[in-house]
Design a protein around this motif. Structure first.
Motif, PDB file in Angstrom:
ATOM      1  N   GLY A   1       3.393   3.381  -4.954  1.00 56.75           N
ATOM      2  CA  GLY A   1       2.261   4.234  -4.604  1.00 56.75           C
ATOM      3  C   GLY A   1       2.704   5.509  -3.918  1.00 56.75           C
ATOM      4  N   LEU A   2       1.797   6.484  -3.900  1.00 56.35           N
ATOM      5  CA  LEU A   2       2.006   7.760  -3.206  1.00 56.35           C
ATOM      6  C   LEU A   2       0.980   7.905  -2.095  1.00 56.35           C
ATOM      7  N   PHE A   3       1.378   8.587  -1.015  1.00 51.34           N
ATOM      8  CA  PHE A   3       0.477   8.772   0.116  1.00 51.34           C
ATOM      9  C   PHE A   3       0.548  10.213   0.610  1.00 51.34           C
ATOM     10  N   PRO A   4       0.154  11.186  -0.234  1.00 48.39           N
ATOM     11  CA  PRO A   4       0.156  12.580   0.217  1.00 48.39           C
ATOM     12  C   PRO A   4      -1.094  12.885   1.041  1.00 48.39           C
ATOM     13  N   ASN A   5      -1.048  13.959   1.767  1.00 48.88           N
ATOM     14  CA  ASN A   5      -2.184  14.329   2.609  1.00 48.88           C
ATOM     15  C   ASN A   5      -2.397  15.829   2.521  1.00 48.88           C
ATOM     16  N   ALA A   6      -3.630  16.239   2.283  1.00 48.55           N
ATOM     17  CA  ALA A   6      -3.955  17.664   2.245  1.00 48.55           C
ATOM     18  C   ALA A   6      -5.454  17.817   2.398  1.00 48.55           C
ATOM     19  N   PRO A   7      -5.905  18.832   3.138  1.00 46.41           N
ATOM     20  CA  PRO A   7      -7.338  19.091   3.208  1.00 46.41           C
ATOM     21  C   PRO A   7      -7.904  19.287   1.813  1.00 46.41           C
ATOM     22  N   ALA A   8      -9.119  18.830   1.597  1.00 46.09           N
ATOM     23  CA  ALA A   8      -9.717  18.878   0.259  1.00 46.09           C
ATOM     24  C   ALA A   8      -9.705  20.285  -0.328  1.00 46.09           C
TER      25      ALA A   8
ATOM     26  N   VAL B   1      -1.368  11.759  -7.670  1.00 41.93           N
ATOM     27  CA  VAL B   1      -1.779  10.580  -6.901  1.00 41.93           C
ATOM     28  C   VAL B   1      -2.464   9.559  -7.814  1.00 41.93           C
ATOM     29  N   PHE B   2      -3.361  10.026  -8.648  1.00 38.71           N
ATOM     30  CA  PHE B   2      -4.050   9.104  -9.550  1.00 38.71           C
ATOM     31  C   PHE B   2      -3.113   8.549 -10.617  1.00 38.71           C
ATOM     32  N   ALA B   3      -2.135   9.350 -11.031  1.00 37.28           N
ATOM     33  CA  ALA B   3      -1.190   8.883 -12.035  1.00 37.28           C
ATOM     34  C   ALA B   3      -0.421   7.665 -11.543  1.00 37.28           C
ATOM     35  N   VAL B   4      -0.033   7.674 -10.274  1.00 34.12           N
ATOM     36  CA  VAL B   4       0.746   6.564  -9.720  1.00 34.12           C
ATOM     37  C   VAL B   4      -0.162   5.458  -9.179  1.00 34.12           C
ATOM     38  N   ASN B   5      -1.117   5.821  -8.329  1.00 33.49           N
ATOM     39  CA  ASN B   5      -1.901   4.818  -7.597  1.00 33.49           C
ATOM     40  C   ASN B   5      -2.973   4.130  -8.433  1.00 33.49           C
TER      41      ASN B   5
ATOM     42  N   ASN C   1      -2.218  -6.403  -6.820  1.00 32.29           N
ATOM     43  CA  ASN C   1      -2.222  -4.957  -6.628  1.00 32.29           C
ATOM     44  C   ASN C   1      -2.231  -4.613  -5.141  1.00 32.29           C
ATOM     45  N   THR C   2      -1.316  -3.747  -4.724  1.00 33.22           N
ATOM     46  CA  THR C   2      -1.335  -3.243  -3.351  1.00 33.22           C
ATOM     47  C   THR C   2      -2.401  -2.152  -3.272  1.00 33.22           C
ATOM     48  N   VAL C   3      -3.496  -2.444  -2.584  1.00 31.22           N
ATOM     49  CA  VAL C   3      -4.664  -1.566  -2.596  1.00 31.22           C
ATOM     50  C   VAL C   3      -4.714  -0.641  -1.385  1.00 31.22           C
ATOM     51  N   SER C   4      -4.515  -1.151  -0.173  1.00 28.01           N
ATOM     52  CA  SER C   4      -4.615  -0.385   1.075  1.00 28.01           C
ATOM     53  C   SER C   4      -6.029  -0.450   1.650  1.00 28.01           C
ATOM     54  N   THR C   5      -6.094  -0.356   2.970  1.00 24.73           N
ATOM     55  CA  THR C   5      -7.407  -0.268   3.621  1.00 24.73           C
ATOM     56  C   THR C   5      -8.136   1.011   3.218  1.00 24.73           C
ATOM     57  N   ALA C   6      -7.420   1.978   2.633  1.00 27.45           N
ATOM     58  CA  ALA C   6      -8.068   3.188   2.116  1.00 27.45           C
ATOM     59  C   ALA C   6      -8.980   2.877   0.944  1.00 27.45           C
ATOM     60  N   GLY C   7      -8.890   1.680   0.407  1.00 30.16           N
ATOM     61  CA  GLY C   7      -9.834   1.241  -0.605  1.00 30.16           C
ATOM     62  C   GLY C   7     -11.142   0.777  -0.013  1.00 30.16           C
TER      63      GLY C   7
ATOM     64  N   LYS D   1      -7.281   4.613  -4.277  1.00 30.84           N
ATOM     65  CA  LYS D   1      -7.239   3.215  -3.840  1.00 30.84           C
ATOM     66  C   LYS D   1      -8.589   2.521  -4.050  1.00 30.84           C
ATOM     67  N   HIS D   2      -9.692   3.270  -3.963  1.00 32.13           N
ATOM     68  CA  HIS D   2     -10.969   2.689  -4.370  1.00 32.13           C
ATOM     69  C   HIS D   2     -10.936   2.356  -5.859  1.00 32.13           C
ATOM     70  N   ALA D   3     -10.302   3.217  -6.641  1.00 28.97           N
ATOM     71  CA  ALA D   3     -10.164   2.949  -8.072  1.00 28.97           C
ATOM     72  C   ALA D   3      -9.331   1.697  -8.314  1.00 28.97           C
ATOM     73  N   ALA D   4      -8.241   1.542  -7.571  1.00 31.66           N
ATOM     74  CA  ALA D   4      -7.390   0.362  -7.738  1.00 31.66           C
ATOM     75  C   ALA D   4      -8.139  -0.908  -7.358  1.00 31.66           C
ATOM     76  N   ARG D   5      -8.961  -0.824  -6.331  1.00 31.77           N
ATOM     77  CA  ARG D   5      -9.758  -1.988  -5.928  1.00 31.77           C
ATOM     78  C   ARG D   5     -10.779  -2.337  -7.010  1.00 31.77           C
ATOM     79  N   GLY D   6     -11.447  -1.324  -7.567  1.00 36.10           N
ATOM     80  CA  GLY D   6     -12.396  -1.578  -8.640  1.00 36.10           C
ATOM     81  C   GLY D   6     -11.710  -2.109  -9.888  1.00 36.10           C
ATOM     82  N   LEU D   7     -10.518  -1.583 -10.177  1.00 32.10           N
ATOM     83  CA  LEU D   7      -9.758  -2.051 -11.320  1.00 32.10           C
ATOM     84  C   LEU D   7      -9.361  -3.511 -11.154  1.00 32.10           C
ATOM     85  N   THR D   8      -9.041  -3.909  -9.943  1.00 31.53           N
ATOM     86  CA  THR D   8      -8.714  -5.309  -9.670  1.00 31.53           C
ATOM     87  C   THR D   8      -9.866  -6.224 -10.072  1.00 31.53           C
ATOM     88  N   LYS D   9     -11.086  -5.827  -9.734  1.00 27.98           N
ATOM     89  CA  LYS D   9     -12.259  -6.623 -10.101  1.00 27.98           C
ATOM     90  C   LYS D   9     -12.443  -6.680 -11.615  1.00 27.98           C
TER      91      LYS D   9
END
Length: 277
Positions: free
Chosen positions: A108-115, A126-130, A156-162, A177-185
C-alpha cells in the motif's frame, strides 16, 4: 475446500491455527507489516512467497523466515498495480510452492496532500496500489485457488482509514481504503461458492519503516501548507496504553487466515486498540 465450508467444531486448537501444508503469498512482504505477517504465517507452518518492489529484500526476508521456521520461502518483484506482474507472481507460487491457499494483499501507499494541491497523478497512483492492487491480487489468487478446487483465504490490509479520517490531507488514501473495504465485502459474495473466504484487517498506525517515513512526509506537507497534524501519540488514541506493533497486526491476520476464523467472510476486523470507538 469445496463449498459449503466444512464444520471444524471438533478440531483441536492446534489443528485450527496450524497452516502446515498451506501456501501463502504476501504482497509488500519485504519489510514492516508485510514481513511481520509473513513471519507469523511461516511460524504456523505456511510456505511463503513474498512479493515486493524490492526483490532483493523480499528474497532475503523469505530466506530468513524459511530458515527460522523450516518452511519454503521465495521472494519476487512485482508491482501490484500491474496485471501481468501480479499474474506472474501467482503463477510462480503455483509452480514453486504447488498452489495458493492464502493471499494477503498488504502492499500500500500512504501519501498525504491537501485536496486542493493533490495532483491527478497522486490520486491515480494511490488507487492503483491500494484499490486496483487489492482487486488484481484477489482475482489472480482466486483463479488459482478455484482451479485446484481447494478454495482458500484472501486477507486485505484495509486500515482504520477505511472507517474514519484521522487528519487533513488524506483524501486519496481514505477513499482508496474505503474502496478496499467495500471490495472485501463484494469479493466475499462472489467467491464464497468457490470455497474462498475474504476478510479485511484494519490496523491503526503502527511504527514500520514505511509508516514512519509517510508520517514524516505528511508532517512536512502540512507544515508547507501552513497547517498542522497532531503527533502520532495524540493522533492515535490507544485504549491499551501503547501504539500497536507490526506483530499485533500479524496475529490478527494469522487468525483471519486460519481455520479459527472459518465462519467469517466479508468482515473487516479492526485492529486499532479502540482508536475508532
Amino acid at each position: 475446500m469445496p463449498f459449503p465450508f466444512p464444520d471444524v467444531s471438533n478440531a483441536p486448537i492446534a489443528d485450527l491455527v496450524s497452516l502446515r501444508g498451506r501456501r501463502a503469498v504476501v504482497t509488500g512482504g519485504a519489510q514492516g507489516l508485510g514481513k511481520a505477517i509473513a513471519a507469523r504465517l511461516a511460524e504456523a507452518g505456511a510456505d511463503l512467497l513474498l512479493v515486493d518492489l524490492d526483490e532483493e529484500h523480499a528474497r532475503t526476508a523469505a530466506e530468513e523466515l524459511a530458515t527460522r521456521h523450516g518452511v519454503k520461502g521465495l521472494g519476487t518483484r512485482a508491482d501490484v498495480s500491474d496485471t501481468a506482474a501480479v499474474a506472474a507472481a501467482a503463477d510462480l507460487a503455483v509452480a514453486e510452492l504447488g498452489g495458493i491457499d492464502i493471499w494477503v494483499n498488504n502492499a500500500g501507499l500512504f501519501p498525504n496532500a491537501p485536496a486542493l494541491d493533490m495532483t491527478d497523478a497522486m490520486w491515480d497512483q494511490v488507487f492503483a496500489v491500494n484499490s486496483r492492487g487489492v482487486f488484481l491480487g484477489s482475482r489472480e489468487a482466486a483463479r488459482r485457488m478455484s482451479a485446484d478446487g481447494k478454495g482458500g483465504v484472501i486477507v486485505n490490509t484495509v486500515s482504520t482509514a477505511g472507517f474514519q479520517v484521522a487528519f487533513p490531507g488524506m483524501a486519496a488514501y481514505v477513499a482508496s481504503k474505503h474502496a478496499a473495504r467495500g471490495l472485501t465485502k463484494s469479493l466475499a459474495v462472489d467467491l464464497a461458492p468457490l470455497g474462498i473466504r475474504v476478510l479485511g484487517v484494519a490496523p491503526s498506525y503502527v511504527p514500520t519503516e514505511g509508516n514512519i517515513a509517510a508520517t514524516r512526509e505528511a508532517a512536512e506537507a502540512a507544515a508547507a501548507a501552513g497547517t498542522e497534524i497532531p503527533p502520532v501519540d495524540v493522533m492515535h488514541q490507544s485504549l491499551i496504553g501503547r501504539l500497536g506493533t507490526p506483530d499485533d497486526i500479524a496475529r490478527v491476520v494469522l487468525f483471519a487466515a486460519s481455520d479459527l476464523a472459518l465462519i467469517m467472510t466479508g468482515s473487516t476486523l479492526l485492529a486499532d486498540a479502540g482508536e475508532t470507538l
